[in-house]
Design a protein around this motif. Structure first.
Motif, PDB file in Angstrom:
ATOM      1  N   UNK A  82      44.924  59.891  53.931  1.00  0.00           N
ATOM      2  CA  UNK A  82      43.905  59.918  54.983  1.00  0.00           C
ATOM      3  C   UNK A  82      42.469  59.891  54.462  1.00  0.00           C
ATOM      4  N   UNK A 137      43.772  49.341  64.065  1.00  0.00           N
ATOM      5  CA  UNK A 137      44.927  48.680  64.660  1.00  0.00           C
ATOM      6  C   UNK A 137      44.514  47.552  65.605  1.00  0.00           C
ATOM      7  N   UNK A 159      42.098  59.788  76.981  1.00  0.00           N
ATOM      8  CA  UNK A 159      41.661  61.053  77.586  1.00  0.00           C
ATOM      9  C   UNK A 159      40.529  61.695  76.801  1.00  0.00           C
ATOM     10  N   UNK A 219      41.888  66.638  62.845  1.00  0.00           N
ATOM     11  CA  UNK A 219      43.203  66.632  62.207  1.00  0.00           C
ATOM     12  C   UNK A 219      43.091  67.136  60.770  1.00  0.00           C
ATOM     13  N   UNK A 262      57.322  59.838  55.173  1.00  0.00           N
ATOM     14  CA  UNK A 262      56.896  58.635  55.887  1.00  0.00           C
ATOM     15  C   UNK A 262      58.098  57.775  56.230  1.00  0.00           C
ATOM     16  N   UNK A 304      58.225  54.293  61.023  1.00  0.00           N
ATOM     17  CA  UNK A 304      57.833  54.554  62.402  1.00  0.00           C
ATOM     18  C   UNK A 304      58.332  53.484  63.347  1.00  0.00           C
ATOM     19  N   UNK A 309      53.622  53.882  69.935  1.00  0.00           N
ATOM     20  CA  UNK A 309      53.938  54.034  68.515  1.00  0.00           C
ATOM     21  C   UNK A 309      52.700  53.873  67.642  1.00  0.00           C
ATOM     22  N   UNK A 310      51.763  53.021  68.088  1.00  0.00           N
ATOM     23  CA  UNK A 310      50.543  52.850  67.295  1.00  0.00           C
ATOM     24  C   UNK A 310      49.674  54.100  67.314  1.00  0.00           C
ATOM     25  N   UNK A 311      49.699  54.817  68.440  1.00  0.00           N
ATOM     26  CA  UNK A 311      48.919  56.055  68.498  1.00  0.00           C
ATOM     27  C   UNK A 311      49.491  57.081  67.527  1.00  0.00           C
ATOM     28  N   UNK A 331      51.165  56.298  64.859  1.00  0.00           N
ATOM     29  CA  UNK A 331      50.825  55.783  63.534  1.00  0.00           C
ATOM     30  C   UNK A 331      49.382  56.136  63.184  1.00  0.00           C
ATOM     31  N   UNK A 332      48.520  56.033  64.188  1.00  0.00           N
ATOM     32  CA  UNK A 332      47.122  56.391  63.975  1.00  0.00           C
ATOM     33  C   UNK A 332      47.006  57.838  63.502  1.00  0.00           C
ATOM     34  N   UNK A 333      47.677  58.731  64.228  1.00  0.00           N
ATOM     35  CA  UNK A 333      47.664  60.145  63.843  1.00  0.00           C
ATOM     36  C   UNK A 333      48.186  60.334  62.433  1.00  0.00           C
ATOM     37  N   UNK A 334      49.297  59.675  62.127  1.00  0.00           N
ATOM     38  CA  UNK A 334      49.884  59.827  60.788  1.00  0.00           C
ATOM     39  C   UNK A 334      48.964  59.290  59.712  1.00  0.00           C
ATOM     40  N   UNK A 335      48.249  58.190  60.049  1.00  0.00           N
ATOM     41  CA  UNK A 335      47.370  57.622  59.030  1.00  0.00           C
ATOM     42  C   UNK A 335      46.228  58.578  58.701  1.00  0.00           C
ATOM     43  N   UNK A 336      45.953  59.511  59.616  1.00  0.00           N
ATOM     44  CA  UNK A 336      44.948  60.534  59.306  1.00  0.00           C
ATOM     45  C   UNK A 336      45.598  61.811  58.786  1.00  0.00           C
ATOM     46  N   UNK A 337      46.894  61.720  58.506  1.00  0.00           N
ATOM     47  CA  UNK A 337      47.567  62.852  57.892  1.00  0.00           C
ATOM     48  C   UNK A 337      47.968  63.940  58.864  1.00  0.00           C
ATOM     49  N   UNK A 338      48.118  63.610  60.151  1.00  0.00           N
ATOM     50  CA  UNK A 338      48.471  64.628  61.135  1.00  0.00           C
ATOM     51  C   UNK A 338      49.881  65.162  60.894  1.00  0.00           C
ATOM     52  N   UNK A 345      50.466  68.704  64.992  1.00  0.00           N
ATOM     53  CA  UNK A 345      49.195  68.091  65.424  1.00  0.00           C
ATOM     54  C   UNK A 345      49.439  66.841  66.263  1.00  0.00           C
ATOM     55  N   UNK A 401      48.205  64.219  70.467  1.00  0.00           N
ATOM     56  CA  UNK A 401      48.546  62.884  70.947  1.00  0.00           C
ATOM     57  C   UNK A 401      49.698  62.884  71.945  1.00  0.00           C
TER      58      UNK A 401
END
Ligand SMILES: Nc1ncnc2c1ncn2[C@@H]1O[C@H](COP(=O)(O)OP(=O)(O)OP(=O)(O)O)[C@@H](O)[C@H]1O
Ligand SMILES: [Mg+2]
Lengths: 259, 285
Positions: A79, A86, A94, A107, B3, B6, B183-185, B187-194, B198, B203
């Motif tokens: 990260x 994307x 929201x 995060x 990982x 996804x 799924x992209x959301x 992935x977005x969270x995971x890409x920030x290390x969530x 979290x 999300x």
């Protein structure tokens, strides 16, 4: 200028196994990206561009082969070093724009880098829209917002998956100029996936052309136009020549293998 | 491995349920979507029409000489509501409300927890879903005689039946909401290390909130149905019991008054969740 290797891809293959079939989405892909380089990946739909990018991001593991970032083996998302943009802007509907930009900070449990965020919002022309919800922003603004969100983390590498794919031609040109402006300023290492060959040539230092089924790297094109580039570049004979030759490649690979 | 792929497991509650599109296994988006009257003028005209309808009903009943035991006049119901409220209706109302809320809280908590569980462990889905489907499709009132054998005449059998009616609704809708999270959301969270937690908090949960609210709304309506039904079958207490009581005595004004109270409660539930939906999930259009 001698540059260090940022991303090293060694013999990466990715096979999807579903109930009904096995898809070799990426096969024996080897290449590297230098620090500060702008690489564009083009290829027919379904040729494995997204799959490749996800392998580079650590979001999913390659079936075989390795990816190294700064010499370090990639096994999970990084990260702090890799930012991902994307195809859909992927702003949480929201949350307001600014809350979306703050999400990665939350995060990571880090304080928001106000200075950088402000500067990026300024460059992106999003000042004054911080408190708007994504539903109230145009497609282009949303995409800029998602790029700001990624850049606010100050990653070394930016991976972008057709970020402007859903935009109209005019907005797209505008976004390309915006991205180049940002890139010239920050010199991030960028891997940018796109359907549009002219977008790729306009943006990139190098274009990777992929051929489908299995997804392979079929050709690498060096693009040596001077920077900063002007939007009229796309009308120059040299540009059109490159465009035609890549296009033949992509078209050829499509009809050649798709029977 | 942290990982795992996804895109490989984009979950889809619908495909196992066999129904595509819409708002999941229980599609009540239509109920939630009725347009709200705006402005004093519109509200006034809606009210005026209601008064006209009720008045018309009153006059039809007068002109046709309909006996009270066939159909009570609106005025007599209203009168009974005002004069007998504290003596006849207040206590059964509190009993119904109490069992209803206890059942709802227990059922919804378990339902939400199960929804989280099947989202985190998709493999469990096939083991849990059949029971949920059975519970959703079987009227829980039918269990009351059996539950009363086990737990007696108190609140317990009713609370259990209400939980069984509300829980699965909350679960099925929440699980669908959690799983439908783009799924992209994720992935977005995971890409920030969530972390998984979290991802849920930031999300999945907000994304699923509109569906969760719908689950609560439908669950509550099922719950009220079960509560009143259980009181009618099980005797002893509550508004449902009063319905049986007054109708057996042919006290139709009182019967009508209880019916009005039950209906008001139901509409109250509907309005409450509609309000919650507008307030916290208005991004979802
Ligand atoms: N999760 C998955 N499971 C099975 N097959 C998949 C999965 N994801 C992608 N594929 C297959 O892998 C191949 C490459 O897909 P990918 O999404 O990487 O292509 P792409 O080049 O990004 O296409 P597009 O330009 O349309 O976005 C396709 O044939 C696709 O059907
Ligand atoms: Mg793609």
């Amino acid at each position: 200028m001698t540059q260090a290797t940022r991303i090293k891809i060694t013999d990466v293959s990715k096979i999807y196994q579903t109930e009904t079939k096995t898809v070799e989405a990426v096969k024996n892909f080897s290449e590297s990206v230098k620090d500060g380089e702008f690489v564009c990946v083009v290829g027919a739909s379904g040729c494995g561009k997204t799959t490749l990018l996800w392998c580079l991001s650590g979001l999913h593991p390659a079936t075989s082969g390795t990816v190294h970032i700064d010499g370090e083996l990639l096994t999970k998302p990084l990260p702090d070093r890799i930012g991902m943009v994307f195809q859909d802007s992927n702003l949480l509907p929201w949350r307001t724009l600014i809350e979306n930009i703050e999400l990665p900070f939350q995060i990571k449990k880090k304080p928001v880098n106000r200075e950088l965020v402000d500067e990026l919002l300024e460059v992106a022309g999003l000042k004054g829209f911080e408190n708007s919800y994504p539903g109230e922003l145009s497609g282009g603004m949303k995409q800029r917002g998602s790029i700001v969100r990624a850049l606010a983390q100050d990653p070394e590498v930016l991976l972008m998956d057709e970020p402007f794919g859903a935009l109209d031609a005019f907005t797209r040109e505008e976004m390309n100029l915006f991205l180049l402006k940002i890139w010239e300023r920050t010199r991030k290492t960028i891997v940018f996936v796109t359907h549009s060959i002219s977008e790729a040539i306009f943006l990139a230092d190098r274009v990777w052309v992929m051929s489908p089924r299995p997804g392979r790297l079929s050709r690498i094109v060096d693009v040596e136009f001077a920077r900063p580039r002007h939007i009229d570049l796309q009308f120059e004979p040299k540009f059109i020549e490159i465009l035609k030759s890549i296009r033949e490649d992509v078209e050829g690979s499509k009809s050649g293998k798709g029977n | 491995m942290a990982t795992d792929n996804l895109a490989d497991k984009i979950p889809d509650f619908n495909s196992s349920g066999g129904k595509q599109g819409g708002n999941g296994p229980v599609d009540v988006s239509a109920i939630a979507g009725i347009r709200r009257a705006k402005g004093i003028k519109e509200i006034a005209s809606v009210l005026a029409l209601a008064i006209v309808v009720v008045t018309l009903l009153e006059f039809i009943l007068i002109w046709s000489n309909t006996e009270a035991y066939v159909f009570p006049k609106p005025t007599s119901i209203i009168q009974s509501l005002f004069t007998d409220f504290s003596t006849l209706y207040w206590k059964p109302l509190t009993q119904t409300v109490q069992t209803f809320f206890m059942g709802l809280i227990i059922g919804a908590t378990i339902g939400l927890a199960l929804a989280v569980l099947v989202t985190l462990k998709p493999g469990l889905d096939i083991f849990i879903s059949p029971y949920i489907i059975i519970l959703v499709t079987t009227p829980m009132v039918a269990l009351i005689p059996f539950l009363m054998l086990k737990f007696g005449f108190g609140m317990t059998p009713r609370v259990i039946a209400i939980s069984l009616a509300t829980g699965p609704m909350v679960m099925i809708n929440s699980a669908t909401g959690f799983r439908r999270t783009n799924a992209e959301l994720i992935a977005l969270g995971k890409s920030y290390g969530a972390t998984e937690f979290q991802l849920f908090r930031k999300i999945r949960f907000p994304f699923a909130l509109p569906m969760i609210i719908v689950g609560f709304m439908v669950g509550s309506i099922f719950g009220l149905l079960t509560a009143v039904g259980a009181e009618m079958v099980g005797g002893g207490m509550g508004l449902g019991n009063r319905l049986i009581y007054f109708s057996s005595l042919v006290q139709m004004s009182q019967f009508g008054a209880v019916l009005v109270i039950v209906a008001t409660f139901g509409v109250g539930i509907y309005s409450f969740f509609t309000f919650i939906n507008r307030k916290y999930a208005s991004w979802d259009v």
